[in-house]
Design an enzyme around this catalytic site. Structure first.
Site, mmCIF file in Angstrom:
data_model
loop_
_atom_site.group_PDB
_atom_site.id
_atom_site.type_symbol
_atom_site.label_atom_id
_atom_site.label_comp_id
_atom_site.label_asym_id
_atom_site.label_seq_id
_atom_site.Cartn_x
_atom_site.Cartn_y
_atom_site.Cartn_z
ATOM 1 N N HIS A 159 37.173 42.859 41.833
ATOM 2 C CA HIS A 159 35.709 42.943 41.706
ATOM 3 C C HIS A 159 34.998 41.787 42.429
ATOM 4 O O HIS A 159 33.765 41.713 42.392
ATOM 5 C CB HIS A 159 35.285 42.953 40.233
ATOM 6 C CG HIS A 159 35.773 44.146 39.460
ATOM 7 N ND1 HIS A 159 35.553 45.434 39.889
ATOM 8 C CD2 HIS A 159 36.482 44.250 38.301
ATOM 9 C CE1 HIS A 159 36.105 46.288 39.019
ATOM 10 N NE2 HIS A 159 36.679 45.587 38.052
ATOM 11 N N ASP A 194 43.638 50.757 40.004
ATOM 12 C CA ASP A 194 43.042 50.235 38.767
ATOM 13 C C ASP A 194 42.054 51.270 38.200
ATOM 14 O O ASP A 194 41.464 52.064 38.926
ATOM 15 C CB ASP A 194 42.299 48.933 39.095
ATOM 16 C CG ASP A 194 41.822 48.168 37.878
ATOM 17 O OD1 ASP A 194 42.492 47.196 37.495
ATOM 18 O OD2 ASP A 194 40.766 48.537 37.314
ATOM 19 N N HIS A 196 39.172 50.732 37.234
ATOM 20 C CA HIS A 196 37.819 50.461 37.748
ATOM 21 C C HIS A 196 37.820 50.452 39.272
ATOM 22 O O HIS A 196 38.797 50.051 39.901
ATOM 23 C CB HIS A 196 37.333 49.098 37.237
ATOM 24 C CG HIS A 196 37.358 48.962 35.748
ATOM 25 N ND1 HIS A 196 38.420 48.402 35.067
ATOM 26 C CD2 HIS A 196 36.463 49.335 34.808
ATOM 27 C CE1 HIS A 196 38.166 48.416 33.765
ATOM 28 N NE2 HIS A 196 36.990 48.990 33.575
ATOM 29 N N ASP A 283 45.177 49.445 33.739
ATOM 30 C CA ASP A 283 44.207 49.832 32.721
ATOM 31 C C ASP A 283 43.825 51.311 32.779
ATOM 32 O O ASP A 283 43.047 51.780 31.950
ATOM 33 C CB ASP A 283 42.956 48.931 32.738
ATOM 34 C CG ASP A 283 42.441 48.637 34.128
ATOM 35 O OD1 ASP A 283 42.974 49.201 35.102
ATOM 36 O OD2 ASP A 283 41.490 47.834 34.251
HETATM 37 ZN ZN ZN Z 1 40.182 47.413 35.776
#
Ligand code: ZN
Length: 346
Positions: A159, A194, A196, A283
């Protein structure tokens, strides 16, 4: 396979602040994640390799000088503000960063931090640097001839943009590894699995045609990071067509994930890269506390086999994946299957 990690340094960052829908909760990005992942990898027969100090050069190849200076010094400056919190947390969120670079610590925190999920404590910079060292050493190991390496990066990185932290991430370890691989390979592909969207990685390479970014993730229409990760984001300028987002509906399981992965891998094969970085978030697990997708432990093995079947020199960089009973098994399920797949025995 070889594990690159400096647990002693990478454990020190211990964020205390995490806001969920405005409510303060314990941060899930805990030092215990590192211990759990390392213990699992060692227990499955993977071996720890020497991870040494590689300096700021590889970080500076991805991030701006003012951002690196900010990460290195901000906590010390923040601590001098009377009544300041123990951790650096922004209370201003500028939507225009072009006008001027603020001189105050509070202004710079707003400038360089996208959200409140990346608090900086007294030991954060040490862990951030060593997490990046792990990525650099793993990538250099692969350039040295080993077909694969695992960088146990913590804190995670995907991120983080060139000059903005966010979502537990400060230095983009995946981008750092890809940049090291670019020393030898003209084209490098990144596949981010991931839960996200890897918005920082996308941002770093968005205008470039030499690094293909493919990300599979929960649809950001209703999920972090909200403002990035949509299908229409395809790259810009010379990078147009070199960014592929594959958002998945909330709750998607193995079959949906593997179907999207196949589409992503077709794109990777057409790009004909010389090397691969896997941004390995765990995740997307059905057991992860974030609860966004429902990949099984066996599913992580199937994802790994398909990635390994590309037959590319590969650096596996740890991204998210939070404490739950399945965390260790999900990692070893992935690493073992990747190794077996890459060795052509599966
Ligand atoms: Zn994540």
């Amino acid at each position: 396979m070889k594990i690159f990690c400096s647990a002693e340094h990478q454990r020190k960052h211990d964020p205390r602040t995490f806001l969920v829908s405005g409510a303060q909760r314990p941060s899930p990005e805990t030092p215990a994640r590192l211990d759990r992942l390392l213990e699992a990898a060692l227990g499955a027969g993977h071996t720890l390799a020497e991870t040494d100090e590689r300096g700021l050069g590889p970080i500076a190849a991805v991030h701006t000088p003012e951002y690196i200076r900010f990460l290195a010094r901000i906590h010390e400056r923040w601590a001098r503000i009377e009544g300041a919190s123990d951790e650096v947390i922004p209370n201003i969120h500028p939507d225009r960063r072009l006008a001027a670079y603020p001189r105050s610590a509070v202004g710079q925190a707003g400038y360089h931090m996208a959200d409140t999920a990346c608090p900086i404590g007294p030991d954060s910079w040490e862990s951030i640097r060593w997490s990046a060292n792990s990525a650099v050493c793993a990538a250099e190991h692969v350039l040295g001839g080993d077909p694969m390496a695992y960088a146990l990066c913590r804190p995670p990185g995907h991120h983080a943009f060139a000059d903005v932290a966010g979502g537990f991430c400060f230095v983009n370890n995946t981008a750092v590894a890809a940049t090291v691989l670019r020393r030898r390979h003209e084209r490098v592909a990144i596949v981010d699995v991931d839960l996200h969207h890897g918005n920082g990685t996308q941002g770093i390479f968005y205008h470039r045609a030499d690094v293909l970014c493919v990300s599979l993730h929960a649809d950001p229409a209703r999920f972090y990071p909200f403002f990035w990760g949509h299908e229409g984001e395809r790259g810009d300028g010379p990078g147009l067509g070199y960014n592929l987002n594959l958002p998945l509906p909330r709750g998607a399981g193995d079959e949906a994930f593997l179907g999207a992965l196949d589409a992503g891998l077709e794109r990777v094969e057409a790009f004909a890269p010389g090397a691969l970085v896997v941004a390995l978030g765990l995740d997307a697990s059905e057991h992860d506390p974030f609860g966004g997708l429902a990949v099984t432990t066996g599913g992580f093995g199937r994802i790994a086999r398909r990635l390994a079947a590309l037959g590319l020199p590969s650096v596996i960089v740890q991204e998210g994946g939070y404490l739950c009973d399945a965390l260790g098994d999900n990692l070893t399920g992935f690493l073992n299957a990747f190794e077996t797949g890459a060795n052509g025995t599966a």
